[in-house]
Design an enzyme around this catalytic site. Structure first.
Site, PDB file in Angstrom:
ATOM      1  N   LYS A  58       0.810  -1.340   0.135  1.00  0.00           N
ATOM      2  CA  LYS A  58      -0.068   0.154   0.205  1.00  0.00           C
ATOM      3  C   LYS A  58       1.028   1.329  -0.219  1.00  0.00           C
ATOM      4  O   LYS A  58       0.425   2.597  -0.518  1.00  0.00           O
ATOM      5  CB  LYS A  58      -0.897   0.406   0.993  1.00  0.00           C
ATOM      6  CG  LYS A  58      -1.726  -1.372   1.592  1.00  0.00           C
ATOM      7  CD  LYS A  58      -2.391  -0.939   2.934  1.00  0.00           C
ATOM      8  CE  LYS A  58      -2.863  -2.741   3.384  1.00  0.00           C
ATOM      9  NZ  LYS A  58      -3.313  -2.465   4.856  1.00  0.00           N
ATOM     10  N   GLY A  59       2.326   0.775   0.194  1.00  0.00           N
ATOM     11  CA  GLY A  59       3.095   1.955   0.051  1.00  0.00           C
ATOM     12  C   GLY A  59       3.374   3.467  -0.498  1.00  0.00           C
ATOM     13  O   GLY A  59       3.537   4.611  -0.192  1.00  0.00           O
ATOM     14  N   GLU A 114       7.504   2.065  -7.168  1.00  0.00           N
ATOM     15  CA  GLU A 114       6.881   1.216  -5.877  1.00  0.00           C
ATOM     16  C   GLU A 114       7.709   3.347  -4.781  1.00  0.00           C
ATOM     17  O   GLU A 114       8.720   3.834  -4.810  1.00  0.00           O
ATOM     18  CB  GLU A 114       8.678   0.917  -5.612  1.00  0.00           C
ATOM     19  CG  GLU A 114       8.669  -0.682  -5.398  1.00  0.00           C
ATOM     20  CD  GLU A 114       7.952  -1.478  -3.917  1.00  0.00           C
ATOM     21  OE1 GLU A 114       7.190  -0.620  -3.330  1.00  0.00           O
ATOM     22  OE2 GLU A 114       8.707  -2.089  -3.541  1.00  0.00           O
ATOM     23  N   ASP A 118      15.246  -1.061  -0.849  1.00  0.00           N
ATOM     24  CA  ASP A 118      15.622  -1.400   0.241  1.00  0.00           C
ATOM     25  C   ASP A 118      16.464  -2.649   0.231  1.00  0.00           C
ATOM     26  O   ASP A 118      17.728  -2.213  -0.525  1.00  0.00           O
ATOM     27  CB  ASP A 118      14.664  -1.952   1.709  1.00  0.00           C
ATOM     28  CG  ASP A 118      15.101  -1.606   3.019  1.00  0.00           C
ATOM     29  OD1 ASP A 118      16.197  -1.146   3.174  1.00  0.00           O
ATOM     30  OD2 ASP A 118      14.618  -3.044   3.953  1.00  0.00           O
ATOM     31  N   VAL A 168      11.476   4.352   7.740  1.00  0.00           N
ATOM     32  CA  VAL A 168      11.180   6.190   7.538  1.00  0.00           C
ATOM     33  C   VAL A 168       9.824   5.459   7.436  1.00  0.00           C
ATOM     34  O   VAL A 168       9.345   4.631   6.670  1.00  0.00           O
ATOM     35  CB  VAL A 168      11.889   6.952   6.132  1.00  0.00           C
ATOM     36  CG1 VAL A 168      12.717   7.390   7.134  1.00  0.00           C
ATOM     37  CG2 VAL A 168      11.710   6.009   5.032  1.00  0.00           C
TER      38      VAL A 168
END
Ligand code: IMP
Length: 199
Positions: A58-59, A114, A118, A168
């Site tokens: 969902k980011g 996206e 990471d 974050v």
């Protein structure tokens, strides 16, 4: 952080739960300015193509919504959901498909949207499954890149900000489903109490 000229306020604020604090890393205004540049870059590369954006839930929801409105020309979008993190901060390294695409991407100019790169394990998995579906072009735009954490050999074609190795939240990014609604990208600190509770 390499990209933005001026980082946001360093004021530490109370978080949602006891012991949690947040500090702005990138302000909403900085994000919006950078999105205009990213959109121009993408359109310069594909001036005539209809662009098919694939948001990773969902980011990426705010990022995709804001970017889509900065891109001129024909734009469509779809969403896909994967889970890679579970509830906490540390990655399990596993990627599981939770929601597949609604429409075919064959022959389309696809831009994967996206929130954050990471370890790169999620993106590596996605590029593999999307590549097999024969898009005309396959590109990746990420808002944030934590280069120090990379495990998989992947890179984004367009990057908003390179950030240090900090956890974050905000502008769509969460911790245990919280903080997504913060307008700024913020560093989350868990006090020892909050850490003990989430363990
Ligand atoms: P990767 O597979 O390790 O590259 O992780 C990608 C996903 O992990 C992102 O789409 C986020 O959902 C999550 N993630 C990685 N770092 C953070 C972070 O600092 N805050 C919130 N979510 C993160």
């Amino acid at each position: 952080m390499t990209k933005n000229k001026r980082t946001g306020s360093s004021r530490v604020r109370a978080g949602h739960r006891e012991g949690e604090t947040v500090r702005t890393l990138i302000s909403h205004a900085q994000v919006k300015r950078r999105l205009k540049e990213l959109a121009r870059q993408i359109r310069r590369d594909f001036p005539k193509d209809p662009l098919h954006l694939i948001g990773i839930l969902k980011g990426s929801v705010f990022f995709l919504a804001d970017l889509a409105r900065e891109l001129g020309g024909e734009v469509s979008f779809d969403f896909l959901a994967v889970s890679s993190y579970g509830k906490g901060i540390d990655s399990t390294g596993e990627v599981k498909l939770i929601k597949d695409l609604d429409v075919s991407i064959e022959g389309k100019t696809v831009i994967v949207v996206e929130d954050i790169l990471d370890t790169g394990l999620t993106l590596k998995y996605l590029l593999h499954i999307f590549g097999e579906k024969k898009p005309k072009h396959l590109r990746v735009v990420v808002l944030l890149d934590k280069q120090e954490r990379r495990i998989a050999d992947v890179r984004a074609d367009y990057t908003g900000f390179t950030i240090p190795n900090e956890f974050v939240v905000g502008y769509g990014l969460d911790y245990d489903e919280r903080y997504r609604n913060l307008p700024d990208v913020c560093i989350l600190h868990l006090g020892t109490r909050a850490k003990a509770k989430s363990a």
